[in-house]
Design a protein around this motif. Sequence first.
Motif, short mmCIF file in Angstrom:
data_model
loop_
_atom_site.label_atom_id
_atom_site.label_comp_id
_atom_site.label_asym_id
_atom_site.label_seq_id
_atom_site.Cartn_x
_atom_site.Cartn_y
_atom_site.Cartn_z
N ASP A 42 23.85 8.40 86.46
CA ASP A 42 23.07 9.74 86.09
C ASP A 42 21.96 9.64 85.29
OD1 ASP A 42 23.16 12.88 86.36
OD2 ASP A 42 23.25 12.58 84.14
N LEU A 43 21.98 8.80 84.45
CA LEU A 43 20.98 8.59 83.12
C LEU A 43 19.68 7.80 84.15
CD1 LEU A 43 22.83 7.40 80.07
CD2 LEU A 43 21.55 9.47 80.39
N ALA A 44 20.21 6.98 84.99
CA ALA A 44 19.22 6.39 85.75
C ALA A 44 18.37 7.31 86.81
CB ALA A 44 19.84 5.00 86.46
N ARG A 45 18.88 7.96 87.16
CA ARG A 45 18.57 9.18 88.21
C ARG A 45 17.38 10.15 87.34
NH1 ARG A 45 23.72 9.08 90.79
NH2 ARG A 45 24.38 10.61 89.21
N GLN A 46 17.80 10.40 85.90
CA GLN A 46 17.10 11.21 85.30
C GLN A 46 15.83 10.81 84.81
OE1 GLN A 46 19.00 13.64 82.09
NE2 GLN A 46 20.88 13.00 83.23
N GLY A 47 15.65 9.35 84.83
CA GLY A 47 14.64 8.28 84.50
C GLY A 47 14.71 7.73 83.23
N TYR A 48 15.77 7.91 82.59
CA TYR A 48 15.87 7.08 81.10
C TYR A 48 15.64 5.52 81.53
CZ TYR A 48 17.80 11.03 79.07
OH TYR A 48 17.92 12.28 78.44
N GLN A 49 14.92 4.94 80.48
CA GLN A 49 14.30 3.60 80.51
C GLN A 49 15.57 2.71 80.01
OE1 GLN A 49 11.44 2.80 82.26
NE2 GLN A 49 12.09 4.73 82.96
N GLU A 50 16.24 3.15 78.94
CA GLU A 50 17.18 2.13 78.25
C GLU A 50 18.19 2.83 77.73
OE1 GLU A 50 15.45 -0.52 75.34
OE2 GLU A 50 16.89 0.11 73.72
N ILE A 51 19.20 2.08 77.81
CA ILE A 51 20.64 2.88 77.42
C ILE A 51 21.38 1.84 76.39
CG2 ILE A 51 21.04 4.19 79.46
CD1 ILE A 51 23.18 2.01 80.11
N MET A 52 22.20 2.26 75.53
CA MET A 52 22.97 1.59 74.69
C MET A 52 24.54 1.89 74.82
SD MET A 52 22.73 -0.65 71.76
CE MET A 52 21.18 -0.11 70.99
N LEU A 53 25.21 0.76 75.18
CA LEU A 53 26.73 0.79 75.29
C LEU A 53 27.13 0.52 73.63
CD1 LEU A 53 27.23 -0.96 78.26
CD2 LEU A 53 27.03 1.33 78.38
N LEU A 54 27.96 1.79 73.46
CA LEU A 54 28.57 1.63 72.04
C LEU A 54 29.95 1.63 71.85
CD1 LEU A 54 26.11 4.82 70.71
CD2 LEU A 54 25.95 2.44 70.24
N GLY A 55 30.23 1.00 70.59
CA GLY A 55 31.60 0.97 70.27
C GLY A 55 32.11 0.48 68.87
N GLN A 56 32.90 0.92 68.03
CA GLN A 56 33.13 0.30 66.78
C GLN A 56 33.15 -1.20 66.96
OE1 GLN A 56 34.74 3.33 67.03
NE2 GLN A 56 32.71 4.00 65.90
N ASN A 57 33.87 -1.55 68.31
CA ASN A 57 34.14 -3.23 68.66
C ASN A 57 33.90 -3.45 70.23
OD1 ASN A 57 34.79 -5.85 68.65
ND2 ASN A 57 37.05 -5.52 68.43
N VAL A 58 32.54 -3.22 70.47
CA VAL A 58 32.20 -2.66 71.82
C VAL A 58 32.86 -3.79 72.96
CG1 VAL A 58 30.13 -3.80 71.97
CG2 VAL A 58 30.41 -1.60 73.57
N ASN A 59 32.94 -5.23 72.27
CA ASN A 59 33.26 -6.31 73.51
C ASN A 59 34.78 -6.22 73.77
OD1 ASN A 59 32.82 -7.08 70.76
ND2 ASN A 59 32.69 -9.33 71.50
N ALA A 60 35.48 -5.41 72.84
CA ALA A 60 37.09 -5.35 73.18
C ALA A 60 37.17 -4.46 74.15
CB ALA A 60 37.75 -5.14 71.79
N TYR A 61 36.25 -4.07 74.90
CA TYR A 61 36.35 -2.83 75.77
C TYR A 61 37.35 -3.20 76.95
CZ TYR A 61 35.20 0.46 79.87
OH TYR A 61 35.42 1.29 80.75
N GLY A 62 38.20 -2.47 77.21
CA GLY A 62 39.05 -2.52 78.35
C GLY A 62 40.55 -3.29 78.04
N LYS A 63 40.59 -3.76 76.73
CA LYS A 63 41.83 -4.44 76.41
C LYS A 63 43.01 -3.42 76.33
CE LYS A 63 39.66 -8.85 74.56
NZ LYS A 63 39.69 -9.69 73.63
#
Length: 293
Positions: free
Chosen positions: A34-55
């Motif tokens: 959705d952000l891509a469709r709106q024309g945003y050029q950059e996004i940031m994926l956030l988390g207190q420990n983002v690379n533990a995502y999905g565990k």
Amino acid sequence: MYGCDKFCTYCIVPYTRGKERSRRPEDVLAEVRDLARQGYQEIMLLGQNVNAYGKDFDDLNYTFANLMDDVRKIDIPRVRFTTSHPRDFDDPLIEVLSQGGNLMEHIHLPVQSGSSHILKRMSRKYNREQFLDLVKRIRDMMPNVVLSTDIIVGFPGETEEQFEETLSLMKEVGFESAYTFIYSPREGTPAAGMEDDVSDHVKKNRLHRLNVLVAELSKQGHENLLGQVVEVLVEGESSRNADVLSARTRTNKLVLLEGPKEWIGRTMLVKVTHAQTWLVRGEAIEEGKQHVV
């Protein structure tokens, strides 16, 4: 994602934010599209420990590497993430990031200390050698990566020799920027019960020495860019001069250049002409013309 399960002895986050909780991948990917469709050029994926995502998923095997690989295939120009924990930075993630494209060559990798003894007291769950091995694996796969970090000085029990280990680690890794902090106790954390035996004077002295080194490493990194043509995203006017534009390289370097306001929000090429401690200046290459700062 939200929360953290690491329970570093100085950190209040696990007590205030709770356990790690990952948003469903289909929701994250739908938002990115959705952000891509709106024309945003950059996004940031956030988390207190983002690379533990999905565990924390109990119904599917889907990691942060999988998420980044799927985001990589969405037509949005730039993707970044923060903050990562060295303990959860695995080889599949490095392999995905090494493919580049819209995944930027900048990794913020908080080490906190260069001393294995202090890292153990912090309950970081890795030692100096393991961290350096991780950095080697990242650089082997991503030769152009730029690394930044977080450092705490004056943790309870830190000796001068252990602080020197932090300085030597900074040099060995070649961090090009760092967020630096003087340790202060947080009520309710295990470290708050440790004897805070490093004086304020020593803490301030160590922070000063660390920041001098950070400035040196930052300047060296910028000098290495002199004469190079780099891709930047023009973000807006400079905070100090409305006639100058502010941009970021793929490796998160701040670039100042002259040009029309119409360039804001555009990705373009810039030749780096001047290196300063915290930024570089350059000439924007646009329609055969060069605008010199």
